[in-house]
Write a protein that holds these residues in place. Structure first.
Motif, mmCIF file in Angstrom:
data_model
loop_
_atom_site.group_PDB
_atom_site.id
_atom_site.type_symbol
_atom_site.label_atom_id
_atom_site.label_comp_id
_atom_site.label_asym_id
_atom_site.label_seq_id
_atom_site.Cartn_x
_atom_site.Cartn_y
_atom_site.Cartn_z
ATOM 1 N N GLU A 48 0.835 -1.213 0.000
ATOM 2 C CA GLU A 48 0.000 0.000 0.000
ATOM 3 C C GLU A 48 0.867 1.259 0.000
ATOM 4 O O GLU A 48 0.700 2.167 0.828
ATOM 5 N N ASP A 49 1.830 1.290 -0.922
ATOM 6 C CA ASP A 49 2.716 2.447 -1.144
ATOM 7 C C ASP A 49 3.746 2.672 -0.046
ATOM 8 O O ASP A 49 4.480 3.661 -0.071
ATOM 9 N N ILE A 50 3.803 1.774 0.932
ATOM 10 C CA ILE A 50 4.763 1.912 2.029
ATOM 11 C C ILE A 50 5.837 0.826 1.879
ATOM 12 O O ILE A 50 5.509 -0.363 1.793
ATOM 13 N N PRO A 51 7.135 1.218 1.827
ATOM 14 C CA PRO A 51 8.197 0.219 1.693
ATOM 15 C C PRO A 51 8.474 -0.486 3.012
ATOM 16 O O PRO A 51 8.412 0.115 4.086
ATOM 17 N N ARG A 52 8.790 -1.781 2.898
ATOM 18 C CA ARG A 52 9.133 -2.584 4.057
ATOM 19 C C ARG A 52 10.440 -3.319 3.778
ATOM 20 O O ARG A 52 10.544 -4.006 2.756
ATOM 21 N N PRO A 53 11.425 -3.203 4.638
ATOM 22 C CA PRO A 53 12.695 -3.913 4.417
ATOM 23 C C PRO A 53 12.527 -5.393 4.717
ATOM 24 O O PRO A 53 11.827 -5.778 5.668
ATOM 25 N N ILE A 54 13.156 -6.257 3.919
ATOM 26 C CA ILE A 54 12.944 -7.691 4.105
ATOM 27 C C ILE A 54 14.227 -8.492 4.269
ATOM 28 O O ILE A 54 14.170 -9.677 4.538
ATOM 29 N N ASP A 55 15.373 -7.901 4.129
ATOM 30 C CA ASP A 55 16.613 -8.678 4.232
ATOM 31 C C ASP A 55 17.667 -7.846 4.961
ATOM 32 O O ASP A 55 18.154 -6.863 4.424
#
Length: 324
Positions: free
Chosen positions: A222-229
């Motif tokens: 929803e247009d919000i970045p989330r770090p995954i690594d």
């Protein structure tokens, strides 16, 4: 050589030690880790299981545990959505697994699954602004967080820079890239090292950083970045973190990133000089990483002349290149 089925058995053996009822395992891939998505009877509750197989010194048990300690702190202290770790039934972040079908011992970790989509493209201007706010939030937490005793993560300093330089130099020894072009890389590395050594570290410019926040290591929800690594997180300059991300952004998006980031964390007066130096350092680091793969060495050789001309020579001549 272990198969996907073998690793699935390791994952199932590990899951016994966690408060998770697994309905299905879905294989994701293999790199430094073998990863599976864990499905439960609740569609809104999924997990990521990592079987750590890298023999790198940066992937020791205490190193892996330290990564999870920061992730756990980020999940508890901020509103950011991160791949928060799950502790096993003994309360440990890291689980050692030995199985009957293999003589190998494995280190296993489990994380909450982060929903979102990988972009596979250049972010838009608004996405870039939000990405900058994400990095600013990570840095803000780092500035205020005190790592516990025994916290063990890589340090991105001049030693790290020269380690990358020496790795990249192997392509010269293999005659894949010309020595006369590599001279510019060596001169740049020494110029950057001198700058690093004269750059006084403080709580506002140095701390735990992600160090690898590019389009494969964040998702948008929803247009919000989330770090995954966070596997490359470590101690470094906050501007080095930014420079790594700039490798994957256009000139215009770099300007947007700086403007958005500055709304949260103030940049020091000579930030531009440092960003350009750290950008060159990031190129050296990334070229060194890809040089380890024989299948990528030829493409590195083909791109090397233009990279030298567009970045290294300009850097050595004091010409600005980062934003135009």
């Amino acid at each position: 050589m272990l198969t996907e089925e073998d690793y699935a058995k390791v994952a199932k053996e590990a899951l016994i030690q966690y408060p998770i009822m697994c309905e299905k395992l879905v294989y994701i891939g293999k790199s430094d880790n073998v990863t599976f998505r864990v499905h439960t009877n609740d569609d809104n509750q999924k997990f990521l299981i990592k079987i750590h197989i890298s023999t790198s010194s940066n992937k020791s048990k205490d190193n892996i545990e330290s990564e999870l300690i920061w992730l756990e702190a980020l999940a508890g202290d901020t509103d950011l959505t991160v791949p928060a770790p799950v502790r096993n039934l003994k309360g440990d972040l890291v689980t050692d697994i030995s199985t009957d079908h293999s003589n190998n011992k494995f280190i296993v970790t489990i994380h909450h699954w982060v929903n979102g989509e990988v972009l596979y493209r250049e972010p838009t201007s608004s996405e870039t602004a939000n990405l900058a706010l994400l990095m600013a939030a990570l840095h803000k937490h780092s500035m205020q967080w005190n790592a516990p005793d025994g916290f063990n993560r890589p340090v991105y300093n001049s030693d790290h820079l020269f380690s990358s330089l020496n790795q990249l130099k192997q392509l010269v020894n293999l005659k894949i890239i010309p020595s006369e072009a590599f001279v510019h890389v060596e001169e740049s590395a020494h110029k950057i090292a001198n700058l690093i050594q004269s750059f006084e570290r403080s709580q506002s410019n140095w701390g735990i950083i992600h160090s690898d926040l590019h389009e494969s290591n964040y998702v948008f929800y929803e247009d919000i970045p989330r770090p995954i690594d966070f596997s490359n997180c470590g101690y470094g300059f906050y501007l080095f973190d930014m420079a790594e991300t700039f490798l994957h952004l256009s000139f215009e998006n770099r300007k947007i990133f700086i403007a958005s980031y500055s709304k949260v964390n103030q940049l020091q007066e000579n930030y531009y000089e440092l960003l350009e130096a750290f950008f060159i350092w990031s190129i050296i680091r990334n070229f060194a990483f890809h040089s380890l793969n024989p299948n990528e060495q030829q493409s590195l050789a083909e791109s090397f002349p233009s990279v030298i001309q567009d970045y290294f020579i300009k850097y050595l001549n004091g010409e600005n290149f980062l934003l135009n």
